[in-house]
Design an enzyme around this catalytic site. Structure first.
Site, mmCIF file in Angstrom:
data_model
loop_
_atom_site.group_PDB
_atom_site.id
_atom_site.type_symbol
_atom_site.label_atom_id
_atom_site.label_comp_id
_atom_site.label_asym_id
_atom_site.label_seq_id
_atom_site.Cartn_x
_atom_site.Cartn_y
_atom_site.Cartn_z
ATOM 1 N N CYS A 110 0.904 -1.147 -0.072
ATOM 2 C CA CYS A 110 -0.072 -0.036 -0.010
ATOM 3 C C CYS A 110 0.778 1.162 -0.055
ATOM 4 O O CYS A 110 1.751 1.372 0.603
ATOM 5 C CB CYS A 110 -0.878 0.067 1.204
ATOM 6 N N CYS A 117 0.036 0.652 10.643
ATOM 7 C CA CYS A 117 -0.893 -0.416 9.639
ATOM 8 C C CYS A 117 0.399 -1.214 9.331
ATOM 9 O O CYS A 117 1.432 -0.888 8.876
ATOM 10 C CB CYS A 117 -1.556 0.080 8.696
ATOM 11 N N SER A 198 -13.780 0.670 2.085
ATOM 12 C CA SER A 198 -13.159 1.208 2.935
ATOM 13 C C SER A 198 -12.005 2.189 2.433
ATOM 14 O O SER A 198 -11.128 1.481 1.738
ATOM 15 C CB SER A 198 -12.662 0.148 4.112
ATOM 16 N N SER A 220 -11.442 4.957 7.137
ATOM 17 C CA SER A 220 -10.492 4.902 8.251
ATOM 18 C C SER A 220 -10.057 6.159 8.633
ATOM 19 O O SER A 220 -9.384 7.100 8.277
ATOM 20 C CB SER A 220 -9.425 4.138 7.569
ATOM 21 N N LEU A 221 -10.946 6.626 9.766
ATOM 22 C CA LEU A 221 -10.651 8.037 10.347
ATOM 23 C C LEU A 221 -9.571 8.092 11.351
ATOM 24 O O LEU A 221 -8.552 8.860 10.967
ATOM 25 C CB LEU A 221 -12.094 8.530 10.826
ATOM 26 N N ASN A 298 -4.297 -3.829 16.900
ATOM 27 C CA ASN A 298 -3.795 -5.090 16.934
ATOM 28 C C ASN A 298 -1.940 -4.782 16.771
ATOM 29 O O ASN A 298 -1.580 -4.287 15.872
ATOM 30 C CB ASN A 298 -3.911 -5.859 15.691
ATOM 31 N N CYS A 341 -7.745 -6.772 11.471
ATOM 32 C CA CYS A 341 -7.435 -5.455 10.717
ATOM 33 C C CYS A 341 -6.163 -4.887 11.112
ATOM 34 O O CYS A 341 -5.501 -5.147 11.993
ATOM 35 C CB CYS A 341 -8.512 -4.478 11.537
HETATM 36 S S1 SF4 Z 1 -4.406 1.451 6.729
HETATM 37 FE FE1 SF4 Z 1 -5.256 1.068 4.689
HETATM 38 S S2 SF4 Z 1 -4.701 2.805 3.644
HETATM 39 FE FE2 SF4 Z 1 -3.512 2.887 5.632
HETATM 40 S S3 SF4 Z 1 -1.516 1.784 4.976
HETATM 41 FE FE3 SF4 Z 1 -2.931 -0.022 5.941
HETATM 42 S S4 SF4 Z 1 -3.874 -0.575 4.070
HETATM 43 FE FE4 SF4 Z 1 -2.958 1.542 3.505
#
Ligand code: SF4
Length: 351
Positions: A110, A117, A198, A220-221, A298, A341
């Site tokens: 991503c 994340c 999302s 994703s706020l 997580n 998630c």
């Molecule tokens: S939360 Fe979604 S947009 Fe942000 S880095 Fe992870 S996968 Fe990408």
């Protein structure tokens, strides 16, 4: 050439090139997306000469290769799917009592790099094609042998959340085409009411989701102010909260306010979880029809954040609920197989 991922019009044009009548496209669509057949020989209504022509012309109905399948104690299942060029993504099935949601990926890695994340810590490689996006869902269905497409009441893979690896609105044309194939009533036939897309906040593209697809939206706020969001989600520097919220208003103007937007909010200890943050959050979304989804963070190796305490999360949720916002705390699923998630990441990205 893989036929999975072609629109109806494109399928028809392929068949016309072979000298076939347009109605053959409808039949082929049925075999591919309703029956889920992978072998042209089994498509009996097409007639032997056409079946042979399809084989001789080198058409395929390929799914990605299943490199790994993991099953968690809570029955969450995660696959590592590999495509023809060797790139791979993870896809997750999250079962409920008598139905469940498949979480689909849209990109390899991503580009957004949200700091909490796990996927975002993987280098971005490429977008998935529409065909790869759809084939991912079909491979999940193969895994549960859920062909031909059952009625909505009896299907196990009943819902889709486009929340896996990647930012769908940075690969919009392919995701749109893929979802249109998945929603087609004569094939896979997942209704738009059972699909949630999302986004991390690609503001200019958000109204298009309502215009083109009519599926549900989740955002994703994760932060109530630009100051906090800039630190944890780099995309906020490009599309700050004012733009994001304006885009959400537009989404609801087009789709109607009955189309609640789910605001995803990951609970990060000492970062975004104070009472003041909760109040700021409510000010931010005032006038929008939203519900919150609070996600206990997580933790993963190398990540600088901790999850907020249970008490803090309950207090945060209670504050929102006192003001009539739904704010359930999401039960984490599939954590031990890193399917929860924000935990998806392929081996290539870990190298
Ligand atoms: S939360 Fe979604 S947009 Fe942000 S880095 Fe992870 S996968 Fe990408």
């Amino acid at each position: 050439m893989n036929l999975i991922g072609l629109s109806r019009a494109e399928l028809q044009s392929e068949l016309e090139k072979m000298g076939e009548k347009p109605f053959r496209a409808k039949q082929l669509w049925h075999w591919i997306y309703f029956q889920g057949k992978r072998d042209f020989e089994e498509m009996t209504s097409l007639g032997k000469p056409l079946r042979q022509k399809l084989i001789d012309s080198g058409y395929t109905l390929n799914r990605p290769e299943v490199v790994r399948e993991q099953n968690a104690a809570d029955r969450t299942r995660k696959w590592l799917f590999k495509f023809n060029d060797g790139q791979s993504v993870e896809t997750v099935y999250i079962p409920e009592e008598d139905r469940g949601a498949v979480c689909l990926s849209t990109q390899v890695g991503c580009p957004n790099g949200c700091v909490f994340c796990h996927t975002g810590s993987q280098r971005f490689t490429r977008n998935l094609t529409a065909g790869e996006f759809v084939a991912q869902f079909m491979a999940a269905r193969d895994s549960y042998d859920e062909w031909p497409s059952p009625s909505h009441e009896t299907r196990y893979l009943s819902n889709i959340v486009v929340m896996g690896m990647g930012e769908p609105l940075l690969n919009y044309e392919n995701v749109k085409k893929g979802l249109q194939i998945i929603m087609d009533g004569e094939g896979i036939a997942i209704s738009k009411r059972r699909i949630t897309l999302s986004t991390s906040g690609v503001a200019p593209m958000i109204p298009r989701v309502a215009e083109d697809l009519g599926v549900k939206l989740a955002v994703s706020l994760h932060a109530p102010t630009n100051e906090i969001r800039d630190k944890i989600m780099p995309i906020n520097r490009k599309y700050p909260l004012e733009e994001l919220i304006a885009a959400c208003r537009k989404f609801q103007e087009i789709g109607g306010t009955r189309q609640y937007i789910t605001m995803e909010y990951v609970m990060l200890d000492g970062v975004n979880d104070s009472d003041a943050d909760a109040r700021e959050l409510m000010r931010l979304v005032k006038g929008l029809a939203v519900k919150f989804n609070l996600i206990p963070f997580n933790e993963w190796r190398g990540c600088p954040f901790k999850c907020s305490s249970g008490n803090r999360i309950r207090r945060f949720s209670a504050l929102l609920e006192e003001h009539n916002y739904a704010a359930p705390v999401r039960q984490s699923r599939g954590q031990e197989i890193m399917a929860a998630c924000g935990q998806l990441k392929t081996a290539a990205g870990q190298a």
